[in-house]
Design a protein around this motif. Sequence first.
Motif: not given
Length: 81
Positions: A32-36, A39-45
């Motif tokens: 979760r701390p990496c999801i921002y 680019f890395m925000g795509e991991l929020a899906d």
Amino acid sequence: MLNPKIVAVEPQSDFGLLLVYETGERRRYDARPCIYGDFMGELADPDYFSQARLFMDGWSVCWPNGQDIDPCVLYRESVAV
């Protein structure tokens, strides 16, 4: 000293990664701390996050669009399970 290689990764529904290392260690990393950001925000899906796979013969974990997490971070910031 290098971190041990990862032999299996299981994405979790809460954005965790269950990592199994060649040493037999099982560790859990909270991504979760990496999801921002863009680019890395795509991991929020959750569907996209679940596509995590081993990268570079087990030295890291990556996703289809090129996101990855530093293997030192994966090991150092994960907890034994």
